[in-house]
Design a protein around this motif. Structure first.
Motif, mmCIF file in Angstrom:
data_model
loop_
_atom_site.group_PDB
_atom_site.id
_atom_site.type_symbol
_atom_site.label_atom_id
_atom_site.label_comp_id
_atom_site.label_asym_id
_atom_site.label_seq_id
_atom_site.Cartn_x
_atom_site.Cartn_y
_atom_site.Cartn_z
ATOM 1 N N ILE A 130 0.854 -1.184 0.000
ATOM 2 C CA ILE A 130 0.000 0.000 0.000
ATOM 3 C C ILE A 130 0.890 1.234 0.000
ATOM 4 C CG2 ILE A 130 -1.849 1.259 1.169
ATOM 5 C CD1 ILE A 130 -2.419 -1.286 2.772
ATOM 6 N N TYR A 131 0.649 2.140 -0.958
ATOM 7 C CA TYR A 131 1.330 3.427 -0.964
ATOM 8 C C TYR A 131 0.329 4.484 -0.486
ATOM 9 C CZ TYR A 131 5.077 1.508 -3.941
ATOM 10 O OH TYR A 131 6.113 0.787 -4.450
ATOM 11 N N GLU A 132 0.561 5.009 0.685
ATOM 12 C CA GLU A 132 -0.346 6.042 1.206
ATOM 13 C C GLU A 132 -0.121 7.360 0.489
ATOM 14 O OE1 GLU A 132 -0.264 9.630 3.623
ATOM 15 O OE2 GLU A 132 0.977 8.111 4.573
ATOM 16 N N LEU A 133 -1.202 7.949 -0.019
ATOM 17 C CA LEU A 133 -1.128 9.227 -0.721
ATOM 18 C C LEU A 133 -1.860 10.341 0.023
ATOM 19 C CD1 LEU A 133 -1.765 7.909 -4.348
ATOM 20 C CD2 LEU A 133 0.427 8.464 -3.295
ATOM 21 N N HIS A 134 -2.920 9.965 0.758
ATOM 22 C CA HIS A 134 -3.699 10.948 1.527
ATOM 23 C C HIS A 134 -4.405 10.163 2.624
ATOM 24 C CE1 HIS A 134 -6.297 14.324 2.486
ATOM 25 N NE2 HIS A 134 -7.362 13.575 2.270
ATOM 26 N N ASP A 135 -4.055 10.433 3.870
ATOM 27 C CA ASP A 135 -4.586 9.614 4.970
ATOM 28 C C ASP A 135 -4.622 10.410 6.264
ATOM 29 O OD1 ASP A 135 -5.570 7.319 6.218
ATOM 30 O OD2 ASP A 135 -3.562 6.543 6.661
ATOM 31 N N PRO A 136 -5.371 11.517 6.296
ATOM 32 C CA PRO A 136 -5.355 12.381 7.482
ATOM 33 C C PRO A 136 -5.881 11.711 8.746
ATOM 34 C CG PRO A 136 -7.101 13.037 5.964
ATOM 35 C CD PRO A 136 -6.249 12.055 5.239
ATOM 36 N N SER A 137 -6.748 10.701 8.604
ATOM 37 C CA SER A 137 -7.319 10.039 9.781
ATOM 38 C C SER A 137 -6.621 8.737 10.131
ATOM 39 C CB SER A 137 -8.821 9.762 9.541
ATOM 40 O OG SER A 137 -9.524 10.958 9.318
ATOM 41 N N GLY A 138 -5.596 8.378 9.365
ATOM 42 C CA GLY A 138 -4.855 7.167 9.671
ATOM 43 C C GLY A 138 -5.552 5.874 9.308
ATOM 44 N N LEU A 139 -6.551 5.925 8.404
ATOM 45 C CA LEU A 139 -7.291 4.719 8.030
ATOM 46 C C LEU A 139 -6.404 3.715 7.282
ATOM 47 C CD1 LEU A 139 -10.725 6.160 6.827
ATOM 48 C CD2 LEU A 139 -10.231 4.966 8.961
ATOM 49 N N ILE A 140 -5.595 4.228 6.365
ATOM 50 C CA ILE A 140 -4.739 3.346 5.574
ATOM 51 C C ILE A 140 -3.694 2.682 6.469
ATOM 52 C CG2 ILE A 140 -3.125 3.212 3.658
ATOM 53 C CD1 ILE A 140 -5.997 3.760 2.824
ATOM 54 N N LYS A 141 -3.124 3.456 7.361
ATOM 55 C CA LYS A 141 -2.135 2.903 8.286
ATOM 56 C C LYS A 141 -2.770 1.843 9.172
ATOM 57 C CE LYS A 141 1.794 2.517 10.416
ATOM 58 N NZ LYS A 141 2.889 1.758 9.778
ATOM 59 N N SER A 142 -3.989 2.089 9.631
ATOM 60 C CA SER A 142 -4.695 1.118 10.459
ATOM 61 C C SER A 142 -4.963 -0.165 9.688
ATOM 62 C CB SER A 142 -6.018 1.713 10.958
ATOM 63 O OG SER A 142 -6.781 0.757 11.665
ATOM 64 N N LEU A 143 -5.340 -0.013 8.415
ATOM 65 C CA LEU A 143 -5.586 -1.180 7.569
ATOM 66 C C LEU A 143 -4.319 -2.012 7.415
ATOM 67 C CD1 LEU A 143 -7.311 -2.840 5.599
ATOM 68 C CD2 LEU A 143 -6.649 -1.224 3.814
ATOM 69 N N GLN A 144 -3.204 -1.340 7.240
ATOM 70 C CA GLN A 144 -1.935 -2.054 7.094
ATOM 71 C C GLN A 144 -1.628 -2.860 8.359
ATOM 72 O OE1 GLN A 144 1.150 -1.243 8.836
ATOM 73 N NE2 GLN A 144 2.130 -3.017 7.880
ATOM 74 N N GLU A 145 -1.876 -2.266 9.502
ATOM 75 C CA GLU A 145 -1.576 -2.954 10.759
ATOM 76 C C GLU A 145 -2.448 -4.191 10.928
ATOM 77 O OE1 GLU A 145 -2.187 0.212 13.511
ATOM 78 O OE2 GLU A 145 -0.192 1.092 13.193
ATOM 79 N N LYS A 146 -3.679 -4.125 10.425
ATOM 80 C CA LYS A 146 -4.581 -5.279 10.529
ATOM 81 C C LYS A 146 -4.245 -6.358 9.512
ATOM 82 C CE LYS A 146 -8.525 -2.435 11.988
ATOM 83 N NZ LYS A 146 -9.870 -1.944 11.596
ATOM 84 N N SER A 147 -3.815 -5.936 8.320
ATOM 85 C CA SER A 147 -3.641 -6.876 7.211
ATOM 86 C C SER A 147 -2.227 -7.432 7.099
ATOM 87 C CB SER A 147 -4.000 -6.201 5.886
ATOM 88 O OG SER A 147 -3.072 -5.162 5.586
ATOM 89 N N GLY A 148 -1.240 -6.676 7.597
ATOM 90 C CA GLY A 148 0.144 -7.092 7.446
ATOM 91 C C GLY A 148 0.732 -6.796 6.087
#
Length: 230
Positions: free
Chosen positions: A107-125
């Motif tokens: 996953i390449y984060e491009l816009h994530d002010p609420s940290g949703l993408i980062k949270s998804l990464q932590e759940k998915s690995g």
């Protein structure tokens, strides 16, 4: 390629400025041009064509991919897929098989002010890369415009400063040593010592080579001259 990267930037900036868009990411490993757009009004981007007016986009097909809406389009002659979805798509303790399949390996984060993408990464690995800057690689548009096609790596997907030749070799199935040999044949430079390294470093080496320098001199006196490497 410079036009492609520039237009992608415009598209990302357009969506990032909209209050309904809560996250944007390049997905699928980075070598395919697929972008996840999570919006509280995601259906409006499919039912209305107003959003893309002013952006240099040609819309093609629209279809469903699970809970997401897939909009295929052309950006600067490159096929791009925009996946629109509701933020609730991510709201689960354990990502579904559908989510993991769509995300791919990175996953390449491009816009994530609420940290949703980062949270998804932590759940998915899935491997996570923060905001993917392309300011360095965009300097080499003359080289990158035909690089992937000529080397045999297919079409360009999402390219950042940290994209590597190995990424594209793995995705296309072209052995790395074959890609290095083709680069040496086309551009008269050896990049094998970079060990499948960053495309930015490879393009920089090509730019420092005699064939490219000679082309630059010729192009300076003939604006309609041939592109670098036919």
């Amino acid at each position: 390629m410079a036009d492609y990267l520039g237009e992608l930037n415009r598209i990302v900036e357009y969506f990032a400025d909209r209050p309904d868009v809560v996250a944007i990411a390049a997905i699928g490993g980075g070598t395919s041009a697929e972008f996840l757009m999570l919006s509280e009004l995601y259906e409006s981007y499919v039912t209305s064509d107003d959003w893309w007016r002013g952006l240099k986009i040609t819309l093609e097909t629209s279809s469903r991919r699970g809970r997401l809406v897939e909009q295929r389009c052309i950006v600067a002659d490159v096929g791009v897929t925009l996946l629109f979805g509701d933020p609730s798509w991510l709201f689960s303790d354990s990502p579904s098989a559908e989510i993991l399949q769509i995300l791919g390996s990175r996953i390449y984060e491009l816009h994530d002010p609420s940290g949703l993408i980062k949270s998804l990464q932590e759940k998915s690995g899935v491997e996570y890369i923060g905001f993917a800057d392309e300011s360095e690689i965009a300097q080499y548009g003359d080289i990158s415009s035909d690089f992937f096609r000529l080397v045999g790596l297919g079409t360009a997907g999402f390219i950042s400063n940290d994209s590597t030749l190995t990424d594209w070799c793995d995705a296309s199935g072209l052995p790395l040593d074959h890609a290095n040999a083709r680069i040496r044949e086309l551009y008269d430079v050896d990049v094998a010592d970079l060990n499948g390294g960053r495309l930015t470093d490879i393009f920089q080496r090509i730019a420092q080579g005699e064939p490219y320098q000679a082309w630059r001199i010729k192009r300076a006196t003939d604006e309609n001259g041939p592109p670098f490497v036919n």
